[in-house]
Design a protein around this motif. Structure first.
Motif, mmCIF file in Angstrom:
data_model
loop_
_atom_site.group_PDB
_atom_site.id
_atom_site.type_symbol
_atom_site.label_atom_id
_atom_site.label_comp_id
_atom_site.label_asym_id
_atom_site.label_seq_id
_atom_site.Cartn_x
_atom_site.Cartn_y
_atom_site.Cartn_z
ATOM 1 N N ASP A 1 51.757 -9.263 30.192
ATOM 2 C CA ASP A 1 50.397 -9.446 29.676
ATOM 3 C C ASP A 1 49.930 -10.797 30.189
ATOM 4 O OD1 ASP A 1 48.449 -10.599 27.835
ATOM 5 O OD2 ASP A 1 48.974 -9.058 26.354
ATOM 6 N N GLY B 1 44.156 -12.393 30.678
ATOM 7 C CA GLY B 1 43.532 -12.552 29.369
ATOM 8 C C GLY B 1 42.124 -13.122 29.346
ATOM 9 N N ASN C 1 37.976 -13.164 28.726
ATOM 10 C CA ASN C 1 37.183 -12.656 27.608
ATOM 11 C C ASN C 1 35.838 -12.143 28.090
ATOM 12 O OD1 ASN C 1 39.135 -13.516 25.592
ATOM 13 N ND2 ASN C 1 38.527 -15.586 26.190
ATOM 14 N N HIS D 1 42.798 -19.596 32.245
ATOM 15 C CA HIS D 1 42.985 -18.228 32.732
ATOM 16 C C HIS D 1 43.536 -18.240 34.144
ATOM 17 C CE1 HIS D 1 39.769 -17.549 29.576
ATOM 18 N NE2 HIS D 1 40.797 -16.845 29.147
ATOM 19 N N HIS E 1 44.703 -7.395 29.367
ATOM 20 C CA HIS E 1 44.407 -7.641 27.945
ATOM 21 C C HIS E 1 43.123 -8.439 27.739
ATOM 22 C CE1 HIS E 1 45.621 -6.984 23.858
ATOM 23 N NE2 HIS E 1 45.339 -8.226 23.558
ATOM 24 N N TYR F 1 42.549 -11.176 16.049
ATOM 25 C CA TYR F 1 43.389 -11.340 17.248
ATOM 26 C C TYR F 1 44.836 -10.873 17.010
ATOM 27 C CZ TYR F 1 44.944 -14.112 21.382
ATOM 28 O OH TYR F 1 45.440 -14.539 22.576
ATOM 29 N N ASP G 1 46.820 -7.642 18.572
ATOM 30 C CA ASP G 1 48.064 -7.875 19.302
ATOM 31 C C ASP G 1 49.198 -7.012 18.754
ATOM 32 O OD1 ASP G 1 48.100 -9.390 21.613
ATOM 33 O OD2 ASP G 1 47.821 -11.279 20.547
ATOM 34 N N VAL H 1 50.703 -16.911 28.381
ATOM 35 C CA VAL H 1 49.547 -17.483 27.676
ATOM 36 C C VAL H 1 49.799 -18.971 27.381
ATOM 37 C CG1 VAL H 1 47.987 -17.217 25.696
ATOM 38 C CG2 VAL H 1 49.229 -15.223 26.548
ATOM 39 N N GLN I 1 48.870 -21.536 22.205
ATOM 40 C CA GLN I 1 48.873 -20.341 21.353
ATOM 41 C C GLN I 1 50.275 -20.016 20.841
ATOM 42 O OE1 GLN I 1 46.496 -16.963 22.537
ATOM 43 N NE2 GLN I 1 45.049 -18.237 23.665
ATOM 44 N N PHE J 1 51.832 -16.544 18.739
ATOM 45 C CA PHE J 1 52.858 -15.603 19.198
ATOM 46 C C PHE J 1 54.094 -15.618 18.299
ATOM 47 C CE2 PHE J 1 50.149 -15.714 22.935
ATOM 48 C CZ PHE J 1 49.967 -14.349 23.065
HETATM 49 N N1 ARG Z 1 41.923 -13.666 25.569
HETATM 50 C C1 ARG Z 1 42.864 -14.656 25.164
HETATM 51 C C2 ARG Z 1 42.324 -16.063 25.456
HETATM 52 O O1 ARG Z 1 41.408 -16.242 26.242
HETATM 53 C C3 ARG Z 1 44.195 -14.509 25.855
HETATM 54 C C4 ARG Z 1 44.911 -13.200 25.603
HETATM 55 C C5 ARG Z 1 46.390 -13.334 25.727
HETATM 56 N N2 ARG Z 1 47.146 -12.132 25.462
HETATM 57 C C6 ARG Z 1 47.390 -11.669 24.242
HETATM 58 N N3 ARG Z 1 48.049 -10.524 24.129
HETATM 59 N N4 ARG Z 1 47.062 -12.301 23.151
HETATM 60 O O2 ARG Z 1 42.809 -17.013 24.874
#
Ligand code: ARG
Length: 589
Positions: free
Chosen positions: A119, A122, A124, A133, A159, A325, A329, A349, A353, A357
């Motif tokens: 994954d 990511g 948006n 990113h 994702h 979120y 997930d 990621v 974060q 996780f």
């Molecule tokens: N969209 C998220 C961001 O911009 C990252 C996604 C990462 N993947 C996940 N499965 N949470 O921070």
């Protein structure tokens, strides 16, 4: 077949075993002190401690029991019980001949191939991709290439962030701008227009505007939250509008990732999990995993037995009914485990974060969502500006991925001009080269740092044609390509690889024998910098060799053809590693 040290380890481990000692002590590494030997084994010391013998005696016994003595030019003891090993030049050449005949260049495939879901990326919806990113995309793409090369079945998923509050915000913003559109008319019976009401530029402009207003105005923020709930619950007009937002964003993203040379097997988003969420939440409630807290539903993650430190609960459903979120997930993971059959999921990621996780992983374990599947957060550090703070544009905004790559390509084009590279080529070819080299500069700079370290974005440094840079390594490959081409024009072809005749040649061969170690380390640590390190050392060794050994003017034909074979093998190695890094080599430069 493995690397030189892997093959030597097998031999020395056997020797330990023959002496009644644990073969695990037979590990051979590249020598720290090349003047004493090319390789060393330090296992006699710990083995002697266990056997309650003198380390020197143990080392001597191991040396005496060593088979294949003909491989070695020298086997000696040093210090309290180190074993030093030096191969004969013939054994070294034989090893490389074997490597050359292997299409995997000596890198063994994984013993137990797995289905690995990666994954990464990511991005948006409606938000331009930024450097964070970029790191996820570059590291994630390298990992997917590595895992594939190792023989795993990789499924990569972008994702897309398409199900959070930002979607409700965009709906509200659209309504503010175009209240007349049918998407907002609850009585509208359809069909909704097929043409999207916005372009990608509109979207990228709408999001910051509405997000700023929601921060300042509670009424706007509430409306956005309500729109998010309505969207998630399936209000037809919102769904139709949302689909346009997603489609428009995806078109832009596909183009951006295409330019980056990054591919995905799945282009799914957070929203894809929607259809499983209701059932998942029902199950968690029924089995007592979900608890009620101030009108919301949470999964408590307190420090259960052996669970490690206490974590804040995972928020499942907000009091207004919206999912978050963590919810998407968890539901997405359920699908990856049950339907995709993933035995391992890597989430590439941002390090920031990490807590998210930890929560998702623990909730997934606790509730059985993850089953036996291994979960890994492949975290990475931030890209900083020269001031050491997260990288921004000159005006303090987020640097968009596209702009950043544009800058790199421009800088490279300038450097090519200065250095007289690619002169006399067509404008089109020069642009193509500048694009490939600009990408290489950015990718290599990113990957050559350990992923967890932060680094400073310094285009001037990244785009140099000398030093530890992407352009330098591409150039190395292009130069070898051109030597081989010249040879071919003269009717010469690579011949039998002979034992080395010069120090720089031997050093190059020894370095080439380390490729499987570099690939193995990068895989084991999920850390591409090991590949970059090897590539850089290899190209340095190549330069020293090429300075000392003038291939095309060598009078001894067998020697010359052997050097051509070495050049061809070196090129294959460089190409393989660059390919794993996601870096393309131009035909010429
Ligand atoms: N969209 C998220 C961001 O911009 C990252 C996604 C990462 N993947 C996940 N499965 N949470 O921070």
């Amino acid at each position: 077949m493995g690397s030189l040290t892997q093959q030597l380890t097998v031999l020395v481990a056997r020797s330990f075993e023959a002496c009644g000692l644990d073969p695990k002590f037979g590990e051979v590494v590249v020598s720290q002190r090349p003047e004493l030997g090319q390789f060393q084994c330090n296992g006699a010391l710990p083995a002697a401690r266990i056997a309650r013998k003198s380390p020197r005696d143990v080392a001597q016994a191991v040396v005496d029991a060593l088979s294949e003595r003909a491989w070695f030019a020298d086997v000696s003891l040093a210090g309290p019980g180190f074993v030093n090993l030096t191969l004969t030049d013939e054994a070294l050449a034989a090893f490389l001949r074997q490597t050359a005949s292997d299409e995997r260049l000596g890198c063994d495939p994984a013993d137990e191939p797995e289905v690995v879901l990666i994954d990464f990326g990511g991005p948006n919806v409606a938000k331009a991709m930024h450097v964070g990113h970029l790191r996820s995309s570059i590291i994630g793409d390298c990992l997917q290439r590595l895992f594939r090369f190792a023989g795993h079945r990789v499924v990569s998923d972008v994702h897309l962030g398409d199900w959070g509050t930002q979607m409700g915000m965009l709906i509200c913003e659209m309504r503010r701008r175009r209240p007349d559109l049918p998407y907002f008319d609850a009585g509208f019976a359809g069909p909704y227009p097929a043409e999207p009401p916005v372009t990608i530029d509109d979207l990228e402009q709408m999001y910051p505007a509405v997000s700023a207003r929601c921060k300042e105005d509670d009424v706007e923020a509430d409306a956005a939250r309500q729109a998010t709930v309505d969207l998630q619950e399936g209000r037809p007009g919102y769904r139709a509008l949302w689909q346009h937002f997603v489609d428009v964003s995806l078109a832009g993203l596909r183009r951006d990732f295409g330019r980056l040379g990054v591919t995905f097997d799945l282009w799914l988003g957070e929203s894809h999990a929607h259809s499983r969420i209701a059932a998942l939440i029902e199950r968690l409630k029924a089995q007592g995993f979900a608890a009620r807290s101030e009108g919301a539903w949470i999964v408590p993650l307190g420090a259960g037995e052996g669970e490690g430190k206490e974590l804040p609960p995972l928020l499942l459903v907000k009091s207004d009914g919206a999912v978050l979120y963590g919810t998407t997930d968890l539901a997405t993971l359920e699908e990856r485990v049950q339907d995709v059959g993933a035995r391992r999921v890597l989430y590439v990621v941002d390090q920031r974060q990490a807590l998210h996780f930890q929560q998702v992983f623990r909730a997934a374990r606790l509730t059985g969502v993850a089953g036996e599947t291994a979960l890994e957060h492949i975290a990475f550090g931030t890209v900083n500006g020269p001031d050491g703070k997260p990288f921004k544009t000159r005006t303090g905004g987020v640097m968009r991925l596209q702009d950043l790559i544009g800058l790199a390509v421009e800088q490279v084009a300038r450097r090519m001009e200065e250095a007289g590279v690619a002169q006399g080529y067509s404008e089109e070819e020069r642009r193509d080269i500048a694009h490939k080299v600009g990408l290489a500069a950015v990718k290599f700079a990113d990957l050559s740092n350990h992923r967890l370290s932060n680094y400073i974005f310094d285009l001037d440094k990244f785009t140099r044609f000398e030093g530890k840079t992407g352009p330098y390594l591409q150039y190395a490959a292009v130069r070898i390509q051109s030597i081989l081409r010249k040879a071919e024009e003269r009717g010469l072809a690579p011949g039998e690889l002979l034992a080395p005749s010069a120090t720089a040649e031997r050093d190059l061969m020894l370095r080439m024998g380390q490729l499987p170690d570099a690939v193995g380390a990068a895989l084991a640590e999920r850390a591409p910098n090991f590949l970059c390190e090897h590539l850089y050392e290899l190209s340095q060794a190549w330069s020293r060799f090429y300075q000392q050994c003038h291939i095309l003017s060598e009078p001894d034909e067998a020697r010359r053809d052997s050097w051509l074979a070495l050049a061809a093998l070196c090129l294959r190695q460089i190409q393989l590693v660059l390919h794993l890094l996601g870096i393309e080599v131009p035909e010429r430069m």
